[in-house]
Design a protein around this motif. Structure first.
Motif, PDB file in Angstrom:
ATOM      1  N   GLN A 185      -8.499  10.105  -4.554  1.00 14.30           N
ATOM      2  CA  GLN A 185      -7.407   9.162  -4.301  1.00 14.30           C
ATOM      3  C   GLN A 185      -6.772   9.411  -2.931  1.00 14.30           C
ATOM      4  O   GLN A 185      -6.442   8.466  -2.223  1.00 14.30           O
ATOM      5  CB  GLN A 185      -6.359   9.266  -5.403  1.00 14.30           C
ATOM      6  CG  GLN A 185      -6.843   8.803  -6.754  1.00 14.30           C
ATOM      7  CD  GLN A 185      -5.851   9.123  -7.866  1.00 14.30           C
ATOM      8  OE1 GLN A 185      -4.768   9.617  -7.638  1.00 14.30           O
ATOM      9  NE2 GLN A 185      -6.254   8.841  -9.098  1.00 14.30           N
ATOM     10  N   MET A 202       1.117   4.300  -2.726  1.00  9.39           N
ATOM     11  CA  MET A 202       0.941   5.720  -2.414  1.00  9.39           C
ATOM     12  C   MET A 202       2.084   6.554  -2.994  1.00  9.39           C
ATOM     13  O   MET A 202       1.856   7.666  -3.474  1.00  9.39           O
ATOM     14  CB  MET A 202       0.847   5.927  -0.904  1.00  9.39           C
ATOM     15  CG  MET A 202      -0.460   5.434  -0.316  1.00  9.39           C
ATOM     16  SD  MET A 202      -0.480   5.446   1.492  1.00  9.39           S
ATOM     17  CE  MET A 202      -0.400   7.190   1.837  1.00  9.39           C
ATOM     18  N   GLU A 227      -1.608  12.931   5.338  1.00  4.28           N
ATOM     19  CA  GLU A 227      -2.725  12.733   4.411  1.00  4.28           C
ATOM     20  C   GLU A 227      -3.876  13.685   4.750  1.00  4.28           C
ATOM     21  O   GLU A 227      -4.501  14.240   3.859  1.00  4.28           O
ATOM     22  CB  GLU A 227      -3.198  11.279   4.427  1.00  4.28           C
ATOM     23  CG  GLU A 227      -2.191  10.290   3.849  1.00  4.28           C
ATOM     24  CD  GLU A 227      -1.851  10.585   2.404  1.00  4.28           C
ATOM     25  OE1 GLU A 227      -2.610  10.178   1.509  1.00  4.28           O
ATOM     26  OE2 GLU A 227      -0.815  11.226   2.156  1.00  4.28           O
ATOM     27  N   GLN A 282      -7.364   4.155   4.262  1.00  6.12           N
ATOM     28  CA  GLN A 282      -6.631   2.900   4.411  1.00  6.12           C
ATOM     29  C   GLN A 282      -5.656   2.991   5.579  1.00  6.12           C
ATOM     30  O   GLN A 282      -5.626   2.103   6.427  1.00  6.12           O
ATOM     31  CB  GLN A 282      -5.871   2.559   3.128  1.00  6.12           C
ATOM     32  CG  GLN A 282      -6.778   2.120   2.012  1.00  6.12           C
ATOM     33  CD  GLN A 282      -6.043   1.980   0.697  1.00  6.12           C
ATOM     34  OE1 GLN A 282      -5.203   2.803   0.350  1.00  6.12           O
ATOM     35  NE2 GLN A 282      -6.381   0.944  -0.056  1.00  6.12           N
ATOM     36  N   GLU A 322       0.830  -1.209   0.000  1.00  2.61           N
ATOM     37  CA  GLU A 322       0.000   0.000   0.000  1.00  2.61           C
ATOM     38  C   GLU A 322       0.863   1.255   0.000  1.00  2.61           C
ATOM     39  O   GLU A 322       0.557   2.231  -0.666  1.00  2.61           O
ATOM     40  CB  GLU A 322      -0.940   0.015   1.212  1.00  2.61           C
ATOM     41  CG  GLU A 322      -2.118  -0.896   1.081  1.00  2.61           C
ATOM     42  CD  GLU A 322      -2.970  -0.607  -0.148  1.00  2.61           C
ATOM     43  OE1 GLU A 322      -3.258   0.581  -0.433  1.00  2.61           O
ATOM     44  OE2 GLU A 322      -3.363  -1.557  -0.831  1.00  2.61           O
ATOM     45  N   SER A 375      -6.489   6.721   0.266  1.00  2.00           N
ATOM     46  CA  SER A 375      -5.257   6.340   0.962  1.00  2.00           C
ATOM     47  C   SER A 375      -5.315   6.753   2.430  1.00  2.00           C
ATOM     48  O   SER A 375      -4.854   6.018   3.303  1.00  2.00           O
ATOM     49  CB  SER A 375      -4.019   6.915   0.275  1.00  2.00           C
ATOM     50  OG  SER A 375      -3.992   8.314   0.346  1.00  2.00           O
TER      51      SER A 375
END
Length: 155
Positions: A136, A45, A106, A143, A41, A140
């Motif tokens: 997007q 990213m 993020e 997640q 993952e 992320s």
């Protein structure tokens, strides 16, 4: 819509994307021993960020602007320095803090993208690209936020 405002706003987002890439690169490899399941993952990213950077650069150059390709924001630089200082101190939870910093970064990127879209400074084409990038980023964020929350339950 003023072209200069669009270019300026896109350059601000380019700085955020550069922050994101530099932040990912600075923590790369620091958590894989404890959280090897996250490596895929995380790599995704980093790749996603590089694609986003190129898309923003293209939007800027299409509008005859000069992209600040390798510039990051002051806030991003200060945040990475603070993380480096914290990670240099002997602790048992550096991996968890690194994940928390990914989530924090993020969140900051999402806020910057939302503000850019709300500002009205982007042309229609730029808004469409930035809205997709925001989608997007949110994916992320969720997640890694879910993973961070899950890891806290393991303590």
């Amino acid at each position: 819509m003023e072209n200069a405002k669009t270019i300026s706003t896109l350059n601000d987002l380019l700085h955020i994307t550069n922050d994101r890439i530099k932040g990912f690169e600075s923590v790369e490899g620091k958590v894989w021993e404890s959280y090897s399941d996250l490596k895929g993952e995380y790599d995704k990213m980093i790749s996603q960020s590089k694609v986003m950077k190129n898309e923003i650069i293209n939007l800027i150059t299409e509008r005859s602007g000069n992209p600040d390709e390798d510039t990051s924001s002051l806030a991003g630089s200060l945040h990475r320095t603070w993380i480096d200082i914290k990670n240099s101190l002997p602790r048992s939870n550096n991996d968890k803090e690194t994940l928390e910093n990914v989530v924090f970064g993020e969140q900051h990127a999402i806020e910057a993208y939302e503000n850019a879209l709300k500002s009205g400074n982007l042309c229609a084409e730029s808004s469409k690209v930035i809205a997709e990038q925001l989608r997007q980023l949110r994916t992320s964020y969720h997640q890694f936020h879910n993973i961070e929350h899950y890891k806290k339950k393991d303590e």
